[in-house]
Scaffold this active site. Structure first.
Site, PDB file in Angstrom:
ATOM      1  NE  ARG A 235      32.249  -8.801  13.712  1.00 40.33           N
ATOM      2  CZ  ARG A 235      31.072  -8.218  14.020  1.00 40.33           C
ATOM      3  NH1 ARG A 235      30.468  -7.451  13.119  1.00 40.33           N
ATOM      4  NH2 ARG A 235      30.529  -8.411  15.201  1.00 40.33           N
TER       5      ARG A 235
ATOM      6  CG  HIS B  39      33.587  -1.320  16.031  1.00 43.05           C
ATOM      7  ND1 HIS B  39      33.090  -1.129  14.753  1.00 43.05           N
ATOM      8  CD2 HIS B  39      32.552  -1.836  16.775  1.00 43.05           C
ATOM      9  CE1 HIS B  39      31.818  -1.505  14.719  1.00 43.05           C
ATOM     10  NE2 HIS B  39      31.477  -1.939  15.916  1.00 43.05           N
TER      11      HIS B  39
ATOM     12  CG  HIS C 281      28.134   1.097  17.189  1.00 44.62           C
ATOM     13  ND1 HIS C 281      26.986   0.555  17.715  1.00 44.62           N
ATOM     14  CD2 HIS C 281      28.801   0.070  16.617  1.00 44.62           C
ATOM     15  CE1 HIS C 281      26.976  -0.743  17.495  1.00 44.62           C
ATOM     16  NE2 HIS C 281      28.065  -1.067  16.814  1.00 44.62           N
TER      17      HIS C 281
ATOM     18  CG  ASP D  43      26.064  -7.537  13.415  1.00 41.89           C
ATOM     19  OD1 ASP D  43      26.196  -6.383  12.960  1.00 41.89           O
ATOM     20  OD2 ASP D  43      26.842  -8.033  14.244  1.00 41.89           O
TER      21      ASP D  43
ATOM     22  CD  GLU E 123      27.323  -0.197  13.298  1.00 39.85           C
ATOM     23  OE1 GLU E 123      28.574  -0.307  13.374  1.00 39.85           O
ATOM     24  OE2 GLU E 123      26.547  -1.141  13.538  1.00 39.85           O
TER      25      GLU E 123
END
Length: 350
Positions: free
Chosen positions: A79, A105, A178, A250, A314
């Site tokens: 982000r 992304h 991803h 996350d 990631e």
């Protein structure tokens, strides 16, 4: 060892191919559509094969689908708050594609929805290289960037993703993949019983829109402490503001202050299958995403993927680092070469 090429179907962007690398008991398939990691399989001593990567059956399904399953993400993964940043005194404006004002992304024109060029396969190295040509102004970023992603597979189960990029002007370069894993086998259900270890003492704190606040939090005495192996689901429901902000895990785990040497940073294990995954990287961070928004997605052979049926790891520079001067910066200077390696290694744990 060997590489085969097959059709992967047509989509709006054109005709696509699937490249399959084999080595020992392992096999990897990657498409030129999004340089997408479509499968990663391991066979046991009895010949039973398990595919641990969530995905789709053809390019058209990837084109229509969401979630960035297995896709290469760039120029900037994760982000960017406010969809803008300042580079060399000039404001760079991107297209908002999350919450009305943030960028995720580098969308909406994602690399994962493009057909990559393919260099001649490297039979000796059991490798294939995909290339995306990104002109000046593409996605809003300055500089004409050429990004190459090379997938190589060895007989010890190591899948290496080598990223290499050059630009004719200063720009941002923070690519990742991803891929979603499920070590019980894709489509087999929840990953909450997977046992995970993350070699990180801190995480990047996020606000209610998942944008980094600029603060780093110690993982000690928190649900984010994976320094000793524990089940993913053990603390995911804890009353913790950061878990609430991410709707689960996350978050970027801080591995170092800057880009460094390749080292193992994550271990994951399935008690059900005995399959283990080790992740190595030379980058400062790794985003652990517990698949909180898979939301009844149709995957391979019509299987339905539900929330938390896969996890992503990631490798990256910290999210929104372009707006956080204290974080290591993913700036690629004109004429210089960005180079980075991520290794996903599968094995059976004895």
């Amino acid at each position: 060892m060997g590489i085969t090429v097959s059709d992967f179907g047509s989509c709006a962007k054109g005709v696509t191919k699937l490249y399959t690398l084999k080595a020992g008991r392992y096999s990897v398939s990657v498409s030129d559509f999004g340089a997408t990691l479509v499968s990663f399989t391991i066979s046991d001593d009895r010949g039973k094969t398990t595919d641990v990567v969530l995905g789709h059956d053809n390019a058209a399904e990837y084109e229509a689908g969401g979630g960035h399953l297995g896709a290469v993400v760039g120029r900037h993964a994760n982000r960017i708050g406010g969809s803008s940043f300042v580079l060399n005194g000039q404001k760079v404006t991107l297209t908002p594609n999350e919450n009305g004002h943030n960028n995720l992304h580098s969308g909406p024109d994602f690399y994962g929805k493009r057909i990559f060029a393919v260099e001649p396969v490297d039979e000796k190295g059991n490798a294939v290289t995909f290339v995306v040509d990104s002109p000046d102004g593409d996605q809003g970023f300055p500089g004409h960037l050429t990004l190459k992603v090379t997938y190589s597979l060895t007989e010890d189960g190591s899948l290496t993703l080598h990223y290499e990029a050059v630009s004719d002007a200063d720009t941002i370069c923070n690519p990742t993949n991803h891929v979603y894993f499920n070590l019980d086998g894709e489509g087999s259900g929840s990953i909450l019983d997977h046992v995970m270890k993350i070699c990180a003492d801190r995480i990047v704190c996020i606000d209610h829109e998942s944008i980094p606040t600029g603060d780093l939090r110690e993982v000690a005495d928190s649900p984010f402490d994976f320094r000793e192996p524990k089940k993913v689901g053990r603390d995911i429901g804890a009353a913790d503001e950061q878990l609430k902000n991410g709707t689960g895990y996350d978050h970027c785990f801080c591995l170092s202050e800057d880009k460094t040497q390749l080292r193992k940073v994550v271990e994951v294990y399935s008690e059900k299958t005995g399959i283990a995954l080790d992740v190595s990287t030379d980058l400062p961070g790794i985003q652990f995403y517990s698949g909180n928004y898979l939301q009844d997605m149709t995957g391979k052979q019509g299987k339905i993927y539900h929330d938390r049926d896969g996890f992503a790891l990631e490798t990256e520079y910290y999210p929104d680092s372009v707006n956080k001067p204290a974080f290591a910066q993913p700036v690629l200077k004109a004429g210089e070469t960005f180079s980075s390696d991520t290794v996903y290694r599968l094995s059976y744990r004895k």
